[in-house]
Design a protein around this motif. Structure first.
Motif, mmCIF file in Angstrom:
data_model
loop_
_atom_site.group_PDB
_atom_site.id
_atom_site.type_symbol
_atom_site.label_atom_id
_atom_site.label_comp_id
_atom_site.label_asym_id
_atom_site.label_seq_id
_atom_site.Cartn_x
_atom_site.Cartn_y
_atom_site.Cartn_z
ATOM 1 N N ASP A 251 1.563 -8.627 0.665
ATOM 2 C CA ASP A 251 2.740 -7.977 0.215
ATOM 3 C C ASP A 251 2.321 -6.830 -0.695
ATOM 4 O OD1 ASP A 251 5.059 -6.806 -1.118
ATOM 5 O OD2 ASP A 251 5.166 -8.570 -2.496
ATOM 6 N N LEU A 252 2.451 -5.471 -0.199
ATOM 7 C CA LEU A 252 2.000 -4.148 -0.875
ATOM 8 C C LEU A 252 2.860 -3.843 -2.367
ATOM 9 C CD1 LEU A 252 1.547 -1.882 2.209
ATOM 10 C CD2 LEU A 252 0.032 -3.371 1.085
ATOM 11 N N LEU A 253 3.789 -4.619 -2.572
ATOM 12 C CA LEU A 253 4.508 -4.452 -3.954
ATOM 13 C C LEU A 253 4.158 -5.452 -4.888
ATOM 14 C CD1 LEU A 253 8.153 -3.591 -2.404
ATOM 15 C CD2 LEU A 253 6.284 -2.031 -3.132
ATOM 16 N N THR A 254 3.078 -5.815 -5.059
ATOM 17 C CA THR A 254 2.480 -6.820 -5.937
ATOM 18 C C THR A 254 2.988 -6.275 -7.409
ATOM 19 O OG1 THR A 254 0.562 -6.065 -5.960
ATOM 20 C CG2 THR A 254 0.763 -7.907 -4.607
ATOM 21 N N ALA A 255 2.941 -5.141 -7.494
ATOM 22 C CA ALA A 255 3.424 -4.703 -8.842
ATOM 23 C C ALA A 255 4.907 -4.665 -9.391
ATOM 24 C CB ALA A 255 2.780 -3.065 -8.952
ATOM 25 N N GLY A 256 5.721 -5.264 -8.444
ATOM 26 C CA GLY A 256 7.077 -5.485 -8.749
ATOM 27 C C GLY A 256 7.769 -4.991 -7.735
ATOM 28 N N ASP A 257 9.397 -5.104 -7.794
ATOM 29 C CA ASP A 257 10.482 -4.582 -7.104
ATOM 30 C C ASP A 257 10.382 -3.017 -6.953
ATOM 31 O OD1 ASP A 257 10.706 -7.154 -6.849
ATOM 32 O OD2 ASP A 257 12.721 -7.529 -7.612
ATOM 33 N N ILE A 258 11.121 -2.659 -6.122
ATOM 34 C CA ILE A 258 11.792 -1.271 -6.016
ATOM 35 C C ILE A 258 13.130 -1.282 -6.435
ATOM 36 C CG2 ILE A 258 11.939 1.072 -4.769
ATOM 37 C CD1 ILE A 258 9.677 0.196 -2.947
ATOM 38 N N PRO A 259 13.435 -0.900 -7.440
ATOM 39 C CA PRO A 259 15.214 -0.906 -7.618
ATOM 40 C C PRO A 259 15.948 -0.098 -6.794
ATOM 41 C CG PRO A 259 14.033 0.117 -9.399
ATOM 42 C CD PRO A 259 13.064 -0.301 -8.627
ATOM 43 N N PRO A 260 17.190 -0.351 -6.599
ATOM 44 C CA PRO A 260 17.946 0.780 -5.970
ATOM 45 C C PRO A 260 17.939 2.127 -6.637
ATOM 46 C CG PRO A 260 19.456 -1.006 -6.251
ATOM 47 C CD PRO A 260 18.046 -1.289 -6.991
ATOM 48 N N GLY A 261 17.601 3.090 -5.652
ATOM 49 C CA GLY A 261 17.459 4.428 -6.144
ATOM 50 C C GLY A 261 15.852 4.786 -6.524
ATOM 51 N N GLY A 262 15.096 3.647 -6.548
ATOM 52 C CA GLY A 262 13.756 4.013 -6.983
ATOM 53 C C GLY A 262 12.814 4.214 -5.738
ATOM 54 N N ASP A 263 11.495 4.550 -6.029
ATOM 55 C CA ASP A 263 10.529 4.890 -4.983
ATOM 56 C C ASP A 263 9.161 4.361 -5.303
ATOM 57 O OD1 ASP A 263 8.835 7.550 -5.829
ATOM 58 O OD2 ASP A 263 11.096 7.710 -6.252
ATOM 59 N N ARG A 264 8.143 4.087 -4.524
ATOM 60 C CA ARG A 264 7.003 3.784 -4.836
ATOM 61 C C ARG A 264 5.755 4.190 -3.790
ATOM 62 N NH1 ARG A 264 6.555 -1.506 -6.673
ATOM 63 N NH2 ARG A 264 7.896 -0.897 -8.301
ATOM 64 N N ALA A 265 4.904 4.692 -4.018
ATOM 65 C CA ALA A 265 3.788 4.761 -3.226
ATOM 66 C C ALA A 265 2.733 3.614 -2.934
ATOM 67 C CB ALA A 265 2.892 5.991 -3.677
ATOM 68 N N VAL A 266 2.581 3.363 -1.637
ATOM 69 C CA VAL A 266 2.003 2.304 -1.219
ATOM 70 C C VAL A 266 0.742 2.810 -0.301
ATOM 71 C CG1 VAL A 266 3.478 0.421 -1.613
ATOM 72 C CG2 VAL A 266 3.182 1.409 0.686
ATOM 73 N N MET A 267 -0.499 2.128 -0.075
ATOM 74 C CA MET A 267 -1.340 2.488 0.840
ATOM 75 C C MET A 267 -1.384 1.499 2.220
ATOM 76 S SD MET A 267 -2.542 5.006 -0.373
ATOM 77 C CE MET A 267 -4.122 5.265 0.408
ATOM 78 N N ALA A 268 -1.132 2.220 3.196
ATOM 79 C CA ALA A 268 -1.298 1.368 4.691
ATOM 80 C C ALA A 268 -2.346 1.990 5.240
ATOM 81 C CB ALA A 268 0.077 1.779 5.366
ATOM 82 N N THR A 269 -2.655 1.159 6.358
ATOM 83 C CA THR A 269 -3.693 1.788 7.539
ATOM 84 C C THR A 269 -3.453 2.894 8.045
ATOM 85 O OG1 THR A 269 -4.456 -0.678 7.660
ATOM 86 C CG2 THR A 269 -5.354 1.286 9.584
ATOM 87 N N PRO A 270 -4.047 4.108 8.134
ATOM 88 C CA PRO A 270 -3.793 5.404 8.567
ATOM 89 C C PRO A 270 -3.350 4.930 10.062
ATOM 90 C CG PRO A 270 -5.607 5.531 7.128
ATOM 91 C CD PRO A 270 -5.420 4.160 7.578
ATOM 92 N N GLY A 271 -2.422 5.614 10.781
ATOM 93 C CA GLY A 271 -1.994 5.289 12.214
ATOM 94 C C GLY A 271 -0.536 4.522 12.385
ATOM 95 N N ARG A 272 -0.506 4.044 13.326
ATOM 96 C CA ARG A 272 0.745 3.270 13.697
ATOM 97 C C ARG A 272 0.644 2.020 12.988
ATOM 98 N NH1 ARG A 272 1.485 5.193 19.547
ATOM 99 N NH2 ARG A 272 2.573 7.002 19.215
ATOM 100 N N ASN A 273 1.831 1.836 12.516
ATOM 101 C CA ASN A 273 2.017 0.184 11.711
ATOM 102 C C ASN A 273 3.359 -0.465 12.110
ATOM 103 O OD1 ASN A 273 -0.258 -0.295 9.345
ATOM 104 N ND2 ASN A 273 -0.244 1.967 9.788
ATOM 105 N N ALA A 274 3.432 -1.577 12.045
ATOM 106 C CA ALA A 274 4.699 -2.373 12.151
ATOM 107 C C ALA A 274 5.005 -2.274 10.574
ATOM 108 C CB ALA A 274 4.456 -3.713 12.757
#
Length: 118
Positions: free
Chosen positions: A60-83
């Motif tokens: 899970d990439l949101l280990t720092a907590g939830d994203i509330p309604p109206g909120g945003d957060r940056a996460v790191m994924a593998t560059p390219g196509r992802n499910a």
């Protein structure tokens, strides 16, 4: 010699045009950072990005907590196509089978859909 070069040019052009956005050349300079924007009315509890495809979600990439309604957060994924798999506070999940995080690095999360954009 010159005639051979002209015969090869269409083949080289076709090879370059056939490159897919998830190829190593297309991901050059892409960090894999994705901005998750919760545009819905329910908190987002979990976010998974998998270059291996659905079913191989990984951590899970949101280990720092939830994203509330109206909120945003940056996460790191593998560059390219992802499910993508997003899990809401009520346990309901939404999935997107393919998102190119290099060409569309923003994911708007609504209760009924996920929208990738620049």
């Amino acid at each position: 010699m010159t005639h051979r070069l002209f015969l090869l040019l269409p083949l080289l052009a076709a090879a370059c045009a056939g490159r897919d956005a998830g190829s190593p050349a297309a991901t050059l300079g892409c960090s894999g950072e994705v901005r998750l924007r919760n545009v819905g009315n329910m908190a987002v509890e979990q976010a998974f990005f998998s270059a291996a495809g659905p079913g191989n979600w990984g951590p899970d990439l949101l280990t720092a907590g939830d994203i509330p309604p109206g909120g945003d957060r940056a996460v790191m994924a593998t560059p390219g196509r992802n499910a993508v798999r997003i899990v809401f506070a009520n346990g309901r999940a939404a999935e997107m089978p393919a998102m190119d995080v290099c060409t569309t690095p923003t994911l708007s999360i609504a209760p009924t859909e996920l929208i990738a954009s620049r």
